[in-house]
Design a protein around this motif. Structure first.
Motif, PDB file in Angstrom:
ATOM      1  N   GLY A 314       0.818  -1.221   0.000  1.00 50.60           N
ATOM      2  CA  GLY A 314       0.000   0.000   0.000  1.00 50.60           C
ATOM      3  C   GLY A 314       0.848   1.265   0.000  1.00 50.60           C
ATOM      4  N   SER A 315       2.169   1.124   0.059  1.00 49.09           N
ATOM      5  CA  SER A 315       3.027   2.307   0.164  1.00 49.09           C
ATOM      6  C   SER A 315       2.799   3.340  -0.943  1.00 49.09           C
ATOM      7  N   PRO A 316       2.805   2.935  -2.232  1.00 48.75           N
ATOM      8  CA  PRO A 316       2.631   3.975  -3.261  1.00 48.75           C
ATOM      9  C   PRO A 316       1.282   4.667  -3.167  1.00 48.75           C
ATOM     10  N   LEU A 317       0.281   3.969  -2.618  1.00 51.75           N
ATOM     11  CA  LEU A 317      -1.050   4.572  -2.481  1.00 51.75           C
ATOM     12  C   LEU A 317      -1.065   5.540  -1.302  1.00 51.75           C
ATOM     13  N   LEU A 318      -0.444   5.120  -0.209  1.00 53.89           N
ATOM     14  CA  LEU A 318      -0.375   6.003   0.967  1.00 53.89           C
ATOM     15  C   LEU A 318       0.412   7.265   0.653  1.00 53.89           C
ATOM     16  N   ARG A 319       1.516   7.109  -0.063  1.00 53.42           N
ATOM     17  CA  ARG A 319       2.389   8.251  -0.343  1.00 53.42           C
ATOM     18  C   ARG A 319       1.709   9.252  -1.270  1.00 53.42           C
ATOM     19  N   THR A 320       0.788   8.767  -2.125  1.00 56.32           N
ATOM     20  CA  THR A 320       0.142   9.677  -3.078  1.00 56.32           C
ATOM     21  C   THR A 320      -1.285  10.024  -2.660  1.00 56.32           C
ATOM     22  N   GLN A 322      -3.870   8.021  -2.131  1.00 57.20           N
ATOM     23  CA  GLN A 322      -4.967   7.188  -2.658  1.00 57.20           C
ATOM     24  C   GLN A 322      -5.270   6.048  -1.673  1.00 57.20           C
ATOM     25  N   THR A 323      -5.835   6.408  -0.562  1.00 57.24           N
ATOM     26  CA  THR A 323      -5.882   5.457   0.550  1.00 57.24           C
ATOM     27  C   THR A 323      -7.173   4.623   0.620  1.00 57.24           C
ATOM     28  N   ASP A 324      -8.074   4.807  -0.341  1.00 57.93           N
ATOM     29  CA  ASP A 324      -9.376   4.135  -0.211  1.00 57.93           C
ATOM     30  C   ASP A 324      -9.290   2.613  -0.169  1.00 57.93           C
ATOM     31  N   ILE A 325      -8.235   2.012  -0.760  1.00 61.25           N
ATOM     32  CA  ILE A 325      -8.166   0.540  -0.765  1.00 61.25           C
ATOM     33  C   ILE A 325      -7.061   0.009   0.154  1.00 61.25           C
ATOM     34  N   VAL A 326      -6.477   0.901   0.932  1.00 66.63           N
ATOM     35  CA  VAL A 326      -5.343   0.468   1.758  1.00 66.63           C
ATOM     36  C   VAL A 326      -5.776  -0.527   2.841  1.00 66.63           C
ATOM     37  N   GLN A 327      -6.899  -0.266   3.500  1.00 63.31           N
ATOM     38  CA  GLN A 327      -7.341  -1.177   4.567  1.00 63.31           C
ATOM     39  C   GLN A 327      -7.492  -2.610   4.040  1.00 63.31           C
ATOM     40  N   GLU A 328      -8.005  -2.715   2.831  1.00 62.43           N
ATOM     41  CA  GLU A 328      -8.193  -4.029   2.221  1.00 62.43           C
ATOM     42  C   GLU A 328      -6.839  -4.745   2.060  1.00 62.43           C
ATOM     43  N   LEU A 329      -5.837  -3.997   1.590  1.00 57.56           N
ATOM     44  CA  LEU A 329      -4.498  -4.574   1.398  1.00 57.56           C
ATOM     45  C   LEU A 329      -3.896  -4.988   2.738  1.00 57.56           C
ATOM     46  N   VAL A 330      -4.056  -4.112   3.721  1.00 56.75           N
ATOM     47  CA  VAL A 330      -3.514  -4.392   5.055  1.00 56.75           C
ATOM     48  C   VAL A 330      -4.137  -5.673   5.597  1.00 56.75           C
ATOM     49  N   LEU A 354       4.940  -1.221   6.414  1.00 58.80           N
ATOM     50  CA  LEU A 354       4.509  -2.318   7.301  1.00 58.80           C
ATOM     51  C   LEU A 354       4.750  -1.962   8.770  1.00 58.80           C
ATOM     52  N   LYS A 355       5.859  -1.274   9.020  1.00 57.71           N
ATOM     53  CA  LYS A 355       6.179  -0.933  10.420  1.00 57.71           C
ATOM     54  C   LYS A 355       5.384   0.273  10.928  1.00 57.71           C
ATOM     55  N   ASN A 356       5.293   1.313  10.095  1.00 60.28           N
ATOM     56  CA  ASN A 356       4.747   2.587  10.591  1.00 60.28           C
ATOM     57  C   ASN A 356       3.276   2.824  10.261  1.00 60.28           C
ATOM     58  N   ASN A 357       2.850   2.382   9.067  1.00 64.41           N
ATOM     59  CA  ASN A 357       1.458   2.663   8.681  1.00 64.41           C
ATOM     60  C   ASN A 357       0.493   1.555   9.094  1.00 64.41           C
ATOM     61  N   TYR A 358       0.962   0.299   9.064  1.00 68.39           N
ATOM     62  CA  TYR A 358       0.034  -0.799   9.382  1.00 68.39           C
ATOM     63  C   TYR A 358      -0.582  -0.663  10.777  1.00 68.39           C
ATOM     64  N   PRO A 359       0.191  -0.257  11.804  1.00 73.25           N
ATOM     65  CA  PRO A 359      -0.461  -0.083  13.113  1.00 73.25           C
ATOM     66  C   PRO A 359      -1.607   0.929  13.077  1.00 73.25           C
ATOM     67  N   ARG A 400      15.465   7.398   7.686  1.00 74.99           N
ATOM     68  CA  ARG A 400      14.614   8.263   8.514  1.00 74.99           C
ATOM     69  C   ARG A 400      13.320   7.573   8.934  1.00 74.99           C
ATOM     70  N   SER A 401      12.711   6.775   8.033  1.00 74.62           N
ATOM     71  CA  SER A 401      11.426   6.158   8.405  1.00 74.62           C
ATOM     72  C   SER A 401      11.616   4.960   9.328  1.00 74.62           C
ATOM     73  N   GLN A 402      12.761   4.265   9.221  1.00 73.23           N
ATOM     74  CA  GLN A 402      12.955   3.081  10.064  1.00 73.23           C
ATOM     75  C   GLN A 402      14.146   3.221  11.015  1.00 73.23           C
ATOM     76  N   GLY A 403      14.881   4.302  10.900  1.00 78.53           N
ATOM     77  CA  GLY A 403      16.037   4.512  11.786  1.00 78.53           C
ATOM     78  C   GLY A 403      17.173   3.527  11.549  1.00 78.53           C
ATOM     79  N   ILE A 404      17.267   2.989  10.329  1.00 81.84           N
ATOM     80  CA  ILE A 404      18.308   1.987  10.045  1.00 81.84           C
ATOM     81  C   ILE A 404      19.439   2.619   9.242  1.00 81.84           C
ATOM     82  N   THR A 405      20.546   2.864   9.906  1.00 80.51           N
ATOM     83  CA  THR A 405      21.720   3.410   9.213  1.00 80.51           C
ATOM     84  C   THR A 405      22.975   2.596   9.526  1.00 80.51           C
ATOM     85  N   GLU A 406      23.044   2.096  10.746  1.00 78.66           N
ATOM     86  CA  GLU A 406      24.252   1.378  11.171  1.00 78.66           C
ATOM     87  C   GLU A 406      24.328  -0.022  10.572  1.00 78.66           C
TER      88      GLU A 406
END
Ligand code: FES
Length: 499
Positions: A314-320, A322-330, A354-359, A400-406
């Motif tokens: 659902g990421s490309p839909l959330l980012r743009t 277009q969230t009407d079908i996101v719940q279905e995907l989740v 999956l980490k930040n939007n699904y909750p 930045r979204s997941q804090g993974i750099t190291e």
């Protein structure tokens, strides 16, 4: 003693220069106090702004080591570099805010509604929960740090930037306003934002400008049928009809995508503890990266399932918006992955979603990016010597979204024969995200070109990344500039080491 480097600007000579000063080290000393100390000790007459000294007025914002910070809140450290915000400079650390202040006026950043349903004489009818959508947005202290940090503003004259988008959103979601701001937001360049998250990252008030303002405004525009861009509508259509945001290439070795081919060859298994969420790009456009992941994990003694029914995160839909079908995907993905101990991702955008939007959609899965999973599990003694010089690009949705750099850096430092060199600004956005690569490719290209200039200075064999969107975007620019460097996914590099 500590050394502090200050970028000075002499408005008479119109000259910029760096000056270094030494002051006594004091535990937890603030940048503002350090500047005062320098002026006292050296009679340096460095010009800087401040007022409240309490993080409230926003006037003291400067750059500390390239990141916008409030001088009254940030702590000073040895060898820090203090510079003005990325705005026209008046003197030393003082920037000219006139143009931005004028823009605030010209964009009418105030409520315009005259016939609101809620009678103004009875404000008690507005309940605290009615302000939920704009509550965080109202905490802005007008420091313009986000404007200074935004990588897109510099590349286009058409994007007003995160400060203004937050302002529009604040008004749009205020229950007292009933006039739509969709048109103004579109005209002001809402689709130019790459979702890099640098504005949210830099905001001293920790306002999630991208997630709570820009994305929500894009969602409102979609609901009002005023957007998104035509190219984004294809993504919606694709997910609606196939469950995937992109389709496989017919002439590829994987004409049905990786997942189908893999399960046909290996028999669909559903009994393991680890599942691989491929994401649409890896499944259908970079399927060999999925093969490398499976190979590397096998070498390390791990088996993974690749559930066949998985759909777009659902990421490309959330980012743009277009969230009407996101719940279905989740819900679909939850049913498929809920019994696994670990869900592995490669794509930075999928992992962040999956980490930040699904909750937010009521679903929690134990998701790990492959670099998090592999960190600490690699032994260079088991590898071939790859003999390669590389640098690393931090995908925005990983750093930045997941804090993974190291973790990716630990992996690179553990691959036998890798010489790892950092580029100037490895976490600067390459321009691929937020629907910009598909909707406004010239912006994505301009940002990728800047990234490639950093890469080309290093004379390395490869720029390593993990995100497939970054991979495509940076590669396009490297090829255009005939660079001798090429992009390599961290899994391809690992696969070489384990071949
Ligand atoms: Fe007011 Fe720093 S002096 S925010």
């Amino acid at each position: 003693m500590i050394t502090i480097n200050v970028k000075r600007y002499d408005p008479v000579k119109k000259e910029s220069y760096m000056e270094s000063y030494e002051i006594e080290e004091i535990d937890k000393m603030k940048v503002l106090d350090a500047l005062e100390e320098i002026n006292k000790k050296y009679d340096a007459n460095i010009a800087y702004r401040y007022s409240c000294r309490a993080g409230q007025c926003g006037s003291c914002a400067i750059q500390v080591n390239g990141k916008s910070k409030l001088a009254c809140k940030a702590e000073i450290n040895d060898n820090d570099i203090l510079e003005p915000l990325n705005l026209p400079v008046i003197k030393d650390l003082i920037v000219d805010r006139t143009e931005l202040n004028n823009e605030v006026k010209s964009l009418n950043m105030y409520m315009t509604s005259e016939d609101c349903d809620i009678p103004r004489t009875k404000p008690e009818l507005i309940k605290p929960q009615d302000y939920e959508a704009c509550d965080q947005l109202r905490g802005c202290i007008d420091c313009y740090s986000c404007i200074s940090a935004c990588p897109v503003i510099k590349k286009t004259g058409s994007y007003v930037g995160p400060y203004f988008m937050r302002g529009f959103s604040n008004i749009e979601f205020d229950p007292r306003e009933d006039e739509s701001l969709s048109e103004r937001a579109i005209e002001s360049g809402i689709y130019y934002c790459t979702s890099c998250g640098e504005c949210s990252n830099t905001c001293p008030r920790e306002i999630n400008i991208y997630g709570k303002a820009i994305e929500k405004l894009r969602e409102r525009i979609f609901e009002e049928n005023e957007g998104p861009l035509p190219e984004h509508k294809f993504i919606h259509e694709s997910v609606l009809t196939t469950g995937k945001s992109v389709q496989p290439k017919e002439d590829s070795d994987y004409p049905e995508g990786f997942i189908k081919k893999y399960n046909k060859m290996h028999g669909s298994t559903k009994n393991g503890k680890i599942a691989f969420f491929t994401g649409c790009m890896i499944d259908n456009r970079l399927p060999w990266i999925a093969e490398y992941l499976i190979n590397v994990l096998e070498k390390l003694g791990y088996e993974v399932d690749v559930p066949e029914e998985q759909v777009c995160c659902g990421s490309p839909l959330l980012r743009t918006g277009q969230t009407d079908i996101v719940q279905e995907l989740v819900d679909k993905n939850y049913e498929i992955f809920k019994d696994y101990d670990t869900v592995l991702t490669v794509c930075a955008g999928c992992g962040a979603t999956l980490k930040n939007n699904y909750p937010e959609y009521g679903v929690k899965l134990n998701v790990l990016n492959i670099s998090e999973f592999l960190d600490g599990k690699l032994n260079p003694e088991d590898m071939n010597d790859v003999n390669l010089k590389v640098t690393y690009h931090d995908p925005c949705h990983l750093a930045r979204s997941q804090g993974i750099t190291e973790e990716p850096r630990n992996i690179l430092n553990n691959i036998k024969g890798v010489e790892f060199i950092e580029m100037d600004r490895p976490d600067q956005c390459c321009g691929a995200g937020g629907g910009v690569k598909s909707g406004l490719p010239e912006i994505a290209e301009a940002l990728a070109d800047e990234k490639v200039d950093m890469i080309d200075k290093l004379n390395v064999d490869h720029v390593v990344t993990i995100c497939p969107f970054c991979e495509f975007n940076i590669n396009d620019s490297l090829q255009k500039k005939n660079s001798k460097t090429s992009v390599i996914n961290i899994l391809e590099l690992l696969n070489k080491a384990y071949e």
